[in-house]
Design a protein around this motif. Structure first.
Motif, PDB file in Angstrom:
ATOM      1  N   GLY A  14       0.802  -1.213   0.000  1.00 19.84           N
ATOM      2  CA  GLY A  14       0.000   0.000   0.000  1.00 19.84           C
ATOM      3  C   GLY A  14       0.836   1.264   0.000  1.00 19.84           C
ATOM      4  O   GLY A  14       2.073   1.231  -0.012  1.00 19.84           O
ATOM      5  N   ASP A  15       0.172   2.420   0.022  1.00 21.63           N
ATOM      6  CA  ASP A  15       0.821   3.729   0.003  1.00 21.63           C
ATOM      7  C   ASP A  15       1.790   3.923   1.167  1.00 21.63           C
ATOM      8  O   ASP A  15       2.787   4.620   1.044  1.00 21.63           O
ATOM      9  CB  ASP A  15      -0.229   4.850   0.057  1.00 21.63           C
ATOM     10  N   GLN A  16       1.490   3.320   2.294  1.00 22.11           N
ATOM     11  CA  GLN A  16       2.308   3.484   3.492  1.00 22.11           C
ATOM     12  C   GLN A  16       3.417   2.429   3.585  1.00 22.11           C
ATOM     13  O   GLN A  16       4.108   2.347   4.592  1.00 22.11           O
ATOM     14  CB  GLN A  16       1.412   3.392   4.723  1.00 22.11           C
ATOM     15  N   GLY A  17       3.560   1.616   2.544  1.00 19.28           N
ATOM     16  CA  GLY A  17       4.586   0.589   2.533  1.00 19.28           C
ATOM     17  C   GLY A  17       4.204  -0.680   3.268  1.00 19.28           C
ATOM     18  O   GLY A  17       5.050  -1.542   3.500  1.00 19.28           O
ATOM     19  N   LEU A  18       2.938  -0.800   3.627  1.00 20.43           N
ATOM     20  CA  LEU A  18       2.466  -1.978   4.350  1.00 20.43           C
ATOM     21  C   LEU A  18       1.885  -3.004   3.379  1.00 20.43           C
ATOM     22  O   LEU A  18       1.166  -2.650   2.443  1.00 20.43           O
ATOM     23  CB  LEU A  18       1.405  -1.593   5.375  1.00 20.43           C
ATOM     24  N   ALA A  19       2.199  -4.269   3.629  1.00 23.21           N
ATOM     25  CA  ALA A  19       1.663  -5.345   2.797  1.00 23.21           C
ATOM     26  C   ALA A  19       0.200  -5.570   3.136  1.00 23.21           C
ATOM     27  O   ALA A  19      -0.195  -5.536   4.300  1.00 23.21           O
ATOM     28  CB  ALA A  19       2.461  -6.618   3.019  1.00 23.21           C
ATOM     29  N   ARG A  20      -0.603  -5.797   2.091  1.00 22.15           N
ATOM     30  CA  ARG A  20      -2.029  -6.081   2.252  1.00 22.15           C
ATOM     31  C   ARG A  20      -2.403  -7.177   1.282  1.00 22.15           C
ATOM     32  O   ARG A  20      -1.734  -7.394   0.279  1.00 22.15           O
ATOM     33  CB  ARG A  20      -2.871  -4.845   1.935  1.00 22.15           C
ATOM     34  N   GLU A  21      -3.504  -7.815   1.580  1.00 27.98           N
ATOM     35  CA  GLU A  21      -4.033  -8.837   0.689  1.00 27.98           C
ATOM     36  C   GLU A  21      -5.387  -8.358   0.187  1.00 27.98           C
ATOM     37  O   GLU A  21      -6.279  -8.056   0.982  1.00 27.98           O
ATOM     38  CB  GLU A  21      -4.169 -10.155   1.452  1.00 27.98           C
ATOM     39  N   LEU A  22      -5.535  -8.250  -1.126  1.00 27.92           N
ATOM     40  CA  LEU A  22      -6.771  -7.754  -1.723  1.00 27.92           C
ATOM     41  C   LEU A  22      -7.477  -8.858  -2.490  1.00 27.92           C
ATOM     42  O   LEU A  22      -6.840  -9.654  -3.180  1.00 27.92           O
ATOM     43  CB  LEU A  22      -6.478  -6.605  -2.682  1.00 27.92           C
ATOM     44  N   CYS A  23      -8.795  -8.889  -2.383  1.00 22.61           N
ATOM     45  CA  CYS A  23      -9.594  -9.861  -3.128  1.00 22.61           C
ATOM     46  C   CYS A  23      -9.702  -9.380  -4.580  1.00 22.61           C
ATOM     47  O   CYS A  23     -10.146  -8.258  -4.843  1.00 22.61           O
ATOM     48  CB  CYS A  23     -10.973  -9.999  -2.496  1.00 22.61           C
ATOM     49  N   GLN A  24      -9.313 -10.233  -5.506  1.00 21.94           N
ATOM     50  CA  GLN A  24      -9.347  -9.906  -6.926  1.00 21.94           C
ATOM     51  C   GLN A  24     -10.593 -10.442  -7.624  1.00 21.94           C
ATOM     52  O   GLN A  24     -10.876 -10.063  -8.751  1.00 21.94           O
ATOM     53  CB  GLN A  24      -8.102 -10.470  -7.613  1.00 21.94           C
ATOM     54  N   GLY A  25     -11.315 -11.331  -6.957  1.00 21.41           N
ATOM     55  CA  GLY A  25     -12.538 -11.869  -7.549  1.00 21.41           C
ATOM     56  C   GLY A  25     -13.155 -12.921  -6.655  1.00 21.41           C
ATOM     57  O   GLY A  25     -12.460 -13.592  -5.899  1.00 21.41           O
ATOM     58  N   THR A  26     -14.473 -13.041  -6.744  1.00 20.52           N
ATOM     59  CA  THR A  26     -15.222 -14.021  -5.964  1.00 20.52           C
ATOM     60  C   THR A  26     -16.218 -14.717  -6.885  1.00 20.52           C
ATOM     61  O   THR A  26     -16.890 -14.068  -7.683  1.00 20.52           O
ATOM     62  CB  THR A  26     -15.991 -13.334  -4.817  1.00 20.52           C
ATOM     63  N   PHE A  27     -16.289 -16.034  -6.756  1.00 20.10           N
ATOM     64  CA  PHE A  27     -17.233 -16.821  -7.541  1.00 20.10           C
ATOM     65  C   PHE A  27     -18.002 -17.741  -6.607  1.00 20.10           C
ATOM     66  O   PHE A  27     -17.414 -18.376  -5.736  1.00 20.10           O
ATOM     67  CB  PHE A  27     -16.509 -17.664  -8.595  1.00 20.10           C
ATOM     68  N   GLU A  28     -19.317 -17.795  -6.779  1.00 24.39           N
ATOM     69  CA  GLU A  28     -20.157 -18.738  -6.049  1.00 24.39           C
ATOM     70  C   GLU A  28     -20.648 -19.754  -7.063  1.00 24.39           C
ATOM     71  O   GLU A  28     -21.184 -19.390  -8.109  1.00 24.39           O
ATOM     72  CB  GLU A  28     -21.352 -18.027  -5.423  1.00 24.39           C
ATOM     73  N   LEU A  29     -20.436 -21.040  -6.774  1.00 28.73           N
ATOM     74  CA  LEU A  29     -20.833 -22.060  -7.728  1.00 28.73           C
ATOM     75  C   LEU A  29     -21.126 -23.387  -7.058  1.00 28.73           C
ATOM     76  O   LEU A  29     -20.706 -23.637  -5.938  1.00 28.73           O
ATOM     77  CB  LEU A  29     -19.770 -22.229  -8.813  1.00 28.73           C
ATOM     78  N   ASP A  30     -21.863 -24.205  -7.776  1.00 31.38           N
ATOM     79  CA  ASP A  30     -22.164 -25.563  -7.334  1.00 31.38           C
ATOM     80  C   ASP A  30     -21.157 -26.508  -7.975  1.00 31.38           C
ATOM     81  O   ASP A  30     -20.835 -26.369  -9.163  1.00 31.38           O
ATOM     82  CB  ASP A  30     -23.577 -25.965  -7.758  1.00 31.38           C
ATOM     83  N   ALA A  31     -20.668 -27.449  -7.191  1.00 28.94           N
ATOM     84  CA  ALA A  31     -19.712 -28.425  -7.700  1.00 28.94           C
ATOM     85  C   ALA A  31     -19.787 -29.683  -6.840  1.00 28.94           C
ATOM     86  O   ALA A  31     -20.208 -29.621  -5.680  1.00 28.94           O
ATOM     87  CB  ALA A  31     -18.298 -27.852  -7.671  1.00 28.94           C
ATOM     88  N   SER A  32     -19.360 -30.795  -7.398  1.00 27.23           N
ATOM     89  CA  SER A  32     -19.441 -32.051  -6.656  1.00 27.23           C
ATOM     90  C   SER A  32     -18.365 -32.163  -5.581  1.00 27.23           C
ATOM     91  O   SER A  32     -18.498 -32.958  -4.660  1.00 27.23           O
ATOM     92  CB  SER A  32     -19.347 -33.241  -7.616  1.00 27.23           C
ATOM     93  N   SER A  33     -17.288 -31.358  -5.704  1.00 27.07           N
ATOM     94  CA  SER A  33     -16.216 -31.390  -4.705  1.00 27.07           C
ATOM     95  C   SER A  33     -15.512 -30.036  -4.653  1.00 27.07           C
ATOM     96  O   SER A  33     -15.667 -29.206  -5.552  1.00 27.07           O
ATOM     97  CB  SER A  33     -15.188 -32.475  -5.047  1.00 27.07           C
ATOM     98  N   GLU A  34     -14.730 -29.845  -3.602  1.00 26.52           N
ATOM     99  CA  GLU A  34     -13.957 -28.606  -3.470  1.00 26.52           C
ATOM    100  C   GLU A  34     -12.939 -28.480  -4.602  1.00 26.52           C
ATOM    101  O   GLU A  34     -12.716 -27.390  -5.127  1.00 26.52           O
ATOM    102  CB  GLU A  34     -13.252 -28.607  -2.117  1.00 26.52           C
ATOM    103  N   THR A  35     -12.352 -29.585  -5.002  1.00 26.32           N
ATOM    104  CA  THR A  35     -11.375 -29.588  -6.103  1.00 26.32           C
ATOM    105  C   THR A  35     -12.027 -29.154  -7.408  1.00 26.32           C
ATOM    106  O   THR A  35     -11.457 -28.362  -8.164  1.00 26.32           O
ATOM    107  CB  THR A  35     -10.749 -30.985  -6.260  1.00 26.32           C
ATOM    108  N   GLU A  36     -13.231 -29.666  -7.671  1.00 29.86           N
ATOM    109  CA  GLU A  36     -13.952 -29.281  -8.887  1.00 29.86           C
ATOM    110  C   GLU A  36     -14.334 -27.804  -8.840  1.00 29.86           C
ATOM    111  O   GLU A  36     -14.246 -27.093  -9.844  1.00 29.86           O
ATOM    112  CB  GLU A  36     -15.200 -30.138  -9.057  1.00 29.86           C
ATOM    113  N   ALA A  37     -14.767 -27.321  -7.686  1.00 31.24           N
ATOM    114  CA  ALA A  37     -15.123 -25.912  -7.529  1.00 31.24           C
ATOM    115  C   ALA A  37     -13.911 -25.021  -7.788  1.00 31.24           C
ATOM    116  O   ALA A  37     -14.009 -23.998  -8.473  1.00 31.24           O
ATOM    117  CB  ALA A  37     -15.674 -25.659  -6.133  1.00 31.24           C
TER     118      ALA A  37
END
Length: 70
Positions: A14-37
């Protein structure tokens, strides 16, 4: 079929030199397993970003079940 939420995160400085983690995208979906999702969300993320490699725009992927107990 189970429901999952898959989020893509990027580490940035960030501007203050601090590390941050930002969400770049979110998807909601149906799948038979976590791996498939996970795989399906990666394909969707790549399509949305017009790239073949999701890791060019995100550093990690978080996949969580979104089913509500009955």
């Amino acid at each position: 079929m189970p429901h999952y939420i898959v989020r893509f995160f990027k580490n940035v400085i960030g501007d203050q030199g601090l590390a941050r983690e930002l969400c770049q995208g979110t998807f909601e979906l149906d799948a038979s397993s976590e791996t498939e999702a996970d795989a399906s969300a990666k394909r969707k993320f790549c399509g949305a970003r017009s790239t073949l490699d999701w890791s060019l725009h995100a550093d990690r992927v978080e996949t969580t079940p979104a089913d509500f107990p009955s």
